[in-house]
Design a protein around this motif. Structure first.
Motif, mmCIF file in Angstrom:
data_model
loop_
_atom_site.group_PDB
_atom_site.id
_atom_site.type_symbol
_atom_site.label_atom_id
_atom_site.label_comp_id
_atom_site.label_asym_id
_atom_site.label_seq_id
_atom_site.Cartn_x
_atom_site.Cartn_y
_atom_site.Cartn_z
ATOM 1 N N GLY A 76 37.055 29.482 38.582
ATOM 2 C CA GLY A 76 38.445 30.032 38.675
ATOM 3 C C GLY A 76 39.259 29.582 37.706
ATOM 4 N N PRO A 106 54.132 36.460 37.091
ATOM 5 C CA PRO A 106 53.422 35.333 36.554
ATOM 6 C C PRO A 106 52.192 35.076 37.582
ATOM 7 N N ALA A 107 52.368 35.613 38.632
ATOM 8 C CA ALA A 107 50.898 35.516 39.393
ATOM 9 C C ALA A 107 49.844 36.360 38.838
ATOM 10 N N ASN A 165 46.671 34.242 37.560
ATOM 11 C CA ASN A 165 45.844 33.386 38.560
ATOM 12 C C ASN A 165 45.047 34.684 39.120
ATOM 13 N N ALA A 166 45.684 35.558 39.610
ATOM 14 C CA ALA A 166 45.172 36.673 40.804
ATOM 15 C C ALA A 166 44.074 37.498 39.833
ATOM 16 N N CYS A 167 44.172 37.692 38.734
ATOM 17 C CA CYS A 167 43.467 38.587 38.235
ATOM 18 C C CYS A 167 42.237 37.960 37.002
ATOM 19 N N VAL A 212 39.784 36.003 37.122
ATOM 20 C CA VAL A 212 38.132 36.051 37.349
ATOM 21 C C VAL A 212 37.605 37.365 36.929
ATOM 22 N N TYR A 218 34.060 48.464 36.607
ATOM 23 C CA TYR A 218 34.564 47.852 38.028
ATOM 24 C C TYR A 218 35.642 46.650 37.912
ATOM 25 N N GLN A 229 39.577 46.158 38.707
ATOM 26 C CA GLN A 229 40.441 45.089 39.333
ATOM 27 C C GLN A 229 41.726 44.677 38.878
ATOM 28 N N VAL A 230 41.479 44.495 37.439
ATOM 29 C CA VAL A 230 42.688 43.908 36.713
ATOM 30 C C VAL A 230 43.811 44.821 36.564
ATOM 31 N N GLU A 270 44.388 46.906 38.898
ATOM 32 C CA GLU A 270 45.112 47.221 40.079
ATOM 33 C C GLU A 270 46.080 46.002 40.243
ATOM 34 N N GLY A 271 45.981 44.824 39.335
ATOM 35 C CA GLY A 271 47.046 43.807 39.376
ATOM 36 C C GLY A 271 47.116 42.819 40.767
ATOM 37 N N ALA A 319 48.068 43.202 45.784
ATOM 38 C CA ALA A 319 47.768 43.402 46.913
ATOM 39 C C ALA A 319 47.112 42.047 47.460
ATOM 40 N N ILE A 320 47.045 40.932 46.188
ATOM 41 C CA ILE A 320 46.640 39.772 46.706
ATOM 42 C C ILE A 320 47.853 38.882 47.227
ATOM 43 N N MET A 321 48.843 38.909 46.245
ATOM 44 C CA MET A 321 50.125 38.099 46.564
ATOM 45 C C MET A 321 51.190 38.424 47.769
#
Lengths: 585, 585
Positions: B440, B506-507, B510-512, B514, B565, B569-570, B572-573, B576-578
């Protein structure tokens, strides 16, 4: 920190709101007389307590100590015998067993949840009871009345254990080649001679007797028959007699599951009793195998839940770095839960685990209707059980490893240290993808037999029912519904492509089966998420409903696209895999 | 069956045909005087022999026996000391080291292949030399002449080992919080006091001395400085003197890598020497860390190769079932290699491993140009090293676990048994995704610093060079070229989307991160496959060319879609995670 807490609210929600257990149970008189929702909730409370306070404490020590084989005896780790005894006395081994022989007659729809809790608490421990329950189920379905009366009460009570003896060194996935022989005796019994390997719970010190279900061949036949072979002979009054020529050759040294006794079993003229008809042993054994396949899926599910709890607790406690846009509390270091990548990992585990629990409850429900229902409802449930069993086994156990590995990653370096406990989950759950038929075998069963075997009849029926239900949901986003429906449609289309090619290109089944199963799993999980989100929204302002909406959005946005990837793989077919000459490997 | 055979033909092919090592080396005089292709081939032959005959035989026994901590001494398993001594005498520890201080001055482009062989043979063993070489690299780059003269010759010769001491219980991924203190002494040295955890090779009995590179804080500063701290003091003549207040608190009990000593190190007024400038320790340590990050990627690569060989051998020997459509030889049972799902698993490992080797050789080549080149070529190579290092570490080690788990699946039940050896690969390689900065962290470094840190300059430059090369390939399918190019274009587009949002959201990094790294890895591997297929086609009728075509087709058809795939994911930003409240985890 309490190390394991069963997700009781989630479990009750699935039973009550998502799959309407009260209605299902009311329609099945044999279940209805044993349980209603209130009773089920009370039982789950008790199962949580036992899993947390009784079983979980022997999980780590059992891994460190492992099973030993001394002086021809198999010794389980400290505490296993005492805990098993209490577990059995509580009636948990015979939880779904036939009340006529001392079982509690509980529905599998509830049993899967009880099993999940026990697997979350300790993989190794829970296998002993699971194999006993599976063996009892098989004896009850195919054994003679005399065998049932003699063996079932002692198995449901947990006083005797059960084991499933199929594999031999030369016969694993392909059982045609077994060499264990069964010779008829004058008294109607048989003499069993041969060797079996990888026998889970083949012997141990938890119970006085172990009842083996052994596949063997009768003289002059290539057919396979099934025999009940007790470790210790049992006389007509049910008393234990002399040893029965059943011995342990050795125990396996494994990657994990170290507190579960995996034995090489030797049969030297052991006295056995035919179960079912001669040469129909595999059909009978499949009763047990299908039971165990679902149980092993639940092993993966239980591991996922335990992994989530451990990783989520750690992410809230471990302080490292600050949030991307600055600490939300103004601290110089934040809990790692603020980091997007940590959240991503936790959410991956979480949404797959919750949807996985829905899959296990649905499969349990269909097993109950297939067992206790009648008419067309029963027939349909049987078709669904056929469809869902290989998916439950493979998809839940694959997600179990993913969950454990992902949770381990959340722990960073500490995740690699034995004392932390998360690496044990990885080692313990890895086998679930392999035993009871590898996940490749499950996928081939799914695509080759269950999906294309009836030219998509069961799949189409199942998808149509899901689609109808999906269309009826009023509390979820229409766009999300459309996404899931489109993937259901594409799933059928791709299945049809395979079905059309299966005769001209028979290798397509084996080559594309895993991707097809993965596609199905990911689409169905999308459907489950919308079902859950809709069901939760009845109390629209609650935190519970809000959680389900967030998680459902995450699943649909971030995980559902995996279905598309796997469908692409199936569309590409088998040629890129099969055309390469063997010499090039 | 010989347990490990280095893929020498593959390695030579990459050096000679794909990345034109002769041309690279000829352009770098300091390399050219040490090696040409013929010498490289002879060296690889020798490295294969040593890996196979010397190192591999202690792999399994080392895992079973493990490292022990007795009477304040750390004892490696039987055979490790003798093998390390021979390995060091062969010059392998100083293989890429500076000739001025006794190193062999070999290019990293060759070094990565030698390292791969050693990691294939034994993960645990190879770490000891790798950390020594990394520590020497750091001392050579940042240490004083006096330190270099005193320590480097003994480290390159393997007589003394090296270790990297960064982590403390409260300071893992976030090193700001380290508490180890350095107090100046009158003689210009420093007194080091504190504790470090997870120190690979922190102590052992392989060498007379261990040279620690320790991060610590000078008085009254929050800055971090780097110190050389020998376990045993060394006098001005280079003789070993008294103990230096460096002791082992304990060794860690780990999931795997049991023959590698992972130590808690205690420093009690130990004498240390500043490396580089005060408060610039992290910059200096990154010289070693970047070296180790590539090495750890190669640990994953070496594991992948070993896993492929074991699984492929097993699939050819193990007989079970018959081919779909009937046995090709008319047998009643075929080797499991006939089954599509087994082939799929083997091909997955194979194509990712071969492309992974290309990544490691390319990264090695850029390291050589960055070190020995000049002008714009050197500057560009430095940019590529920055870009490729986190990808090599994370993508190769992630694929290492995938490979080991997949190979284990090919073995069925036997894969779960310790004696088979494949489960050890799973346990040993798992750590590679965690240490030297979790994957990560690598992904965040890649997307946050290397890709968006310069507003896509390095990425765009690298992709443009790949695209130009891709366009020039004449022996591969135009449609496949177009597929890879389209994904390169989409990669840049998605990177731009992230770059545009990085200040307002800024998140997102980190969220995208990987998924972005995974997308990059899969696209670049597609590019490598076309490069390799094209390069092999010079001898168009050869089996080698034919193999590469089949494998390239498999990769482009079956694996490349994963890039799509991950890009989805990237796109989608992060929301949905933060968006999910912390309380819901």
């Amino acid at each position: 920190m309490n190390p394991y807490q069963a997700p009781l609210a989630e479990m009750k929600f699935l039973l009550e709101k998502v799959f309407d257990a009260p209605q299902t149970w009311a329609s099945l008189p044999e279940i209805a007389e044993n349980v209603d929702l209130d009773t089920a909730v009370a039982i789950m409370d008790e199962a949580d307590k036992i899993s947390r306070e009784l079983i979980h404490p022997i999980n780590r020590s059992g891994d460190e100590q492992g099973v030993t084989h001394q002086d021809a005896k198999v010794i389980t780790p400290d505490g296993f015998k005492e805990v098993y005894s209490q577990y059995a006395e509580g009636g948990w081994v015979g939880f779904c067993g036939d009340p006529e022989f001392g079982g509690m007659g509980m529905p599998k729809m509830l049993g899967v949840l009880v099993d999940e809790m026990a697997y979350s608490a300790c993989n190794s421990f829970t296998l002993y009871g699971s194999l006993t329950a599976g063996a009892a189920l098989c004896i009850n379905a195919h054994g003679s009345d005399a065998l049932k009366e003699k063996y079932l009460p002692m198995m449901y009570s947990g006083e005797w254990a059960g084991a499933m003896d199929m594999t031999e060194p030369q016969a694993g996935s392909d059982l045609r080649n077994i060499r264990t022989k069964a010779t008829p005796n004058d008294d109607g019994s048989y003499s069993i001679t041969g060797s079996k390997i990888f026998i889970t719970g083949g012997d141990h010190d938890l119970t006085e007797n172990v009842i083996h279900l052994v596949l063997a061949k009768l003289p002059d036949t290539s057919g396979i028959s099934l025999f009940l072979v007790p470790k210790i002979k049992v006389d007509d009054e049910g008393n234990l007699g002399e040893a029965n020529g059943v011995t342990v050759g050795s125990i396996e040294h494994k990657m994990g599951l170290k507190a579960s006794a995996t034995c090489v079993m030797n049969y030297d003229g052991a006295q056995g009793y035919l179960i079912g008809k001669p040469n129909r042993g595999l059909v009978c054994m499949f009763t047990m195998m299908n039971y165990e396949r679902l149980a092993i899926g639940i092993q993966g599910l239980g591991t996922s839940q335990a992994a989530y709890q451990m990783a989520s607790d750690y992410a809230k406690e471990r302080v490292q770095g600050v949030a991307a846009g600055g600490s939300p509390t103004g601290a110089t270091s934040d809990p790692i839960l603020v980091h997007g990548d940590v959240r991503r990992m936790l959410l991956n585990i979480r949404v797959l685990t919750e949807a996985g629990r829905a899959l296990s409850v649905l499969t349990g429900q269909q097993l109950d209707i297939a067992k206790y229902g009648d008419g067309e409802a029963q027939a349909k449930a049987n078709r669904y059980v056929g469809l869902l069993t290989p998916v439950s086994k493979a998809f839940l156990s694959d997600r179990g490893l993913d969950a454990a590995v992902t949770a381990q990653q959340v722990f960073g370096g500490h995740g690699y240290i034995r004392e932390t406990g998360i690496e044990q989950l990885v080692r313990d759950t890895r086998i679930a993808q392999i035993y009871e038929g590898t996940n490749g075998i499950q996928a081939i069963d799914f695509l080759g037999r269950k999906v294309t075997g009836d030219n998509l009849a069961a799949l189409t029926e199942f998808v149509a029912e899901c689609s109808e239900k999906l269309a009826s949901l009023s509390q979820v986003d229409e766009n999300q519904k459309a996404k899931v429906q489109a993937l259901f449609d594409e799933l059928i289309e791709v299945a049809q492509l395979v079905n059309d090619k299966k005769l001209s290109n028979p290798a397509i089944i084996n080559a594309c089966a895993v991707d097809f199963l993965d596609a199905f799993g990911h689409v169905v999980y999308g459907y489950f998420w919308l079902l859950m989100s809709d069901a939760a929204s009845a109390d629209v302002d609650s935190d519970f409903a809000s959680q389900k909406r967030y998680l459902s959005d995450f699943y649909i946005t971030k995980m559902l696209p995996r279905a598309k990837y796997h469908l692409t793989q199936v569309r590409e077919g088998e040629s890129a895999i099969m055309d390469i000459p063997e010499a090039f490997f």
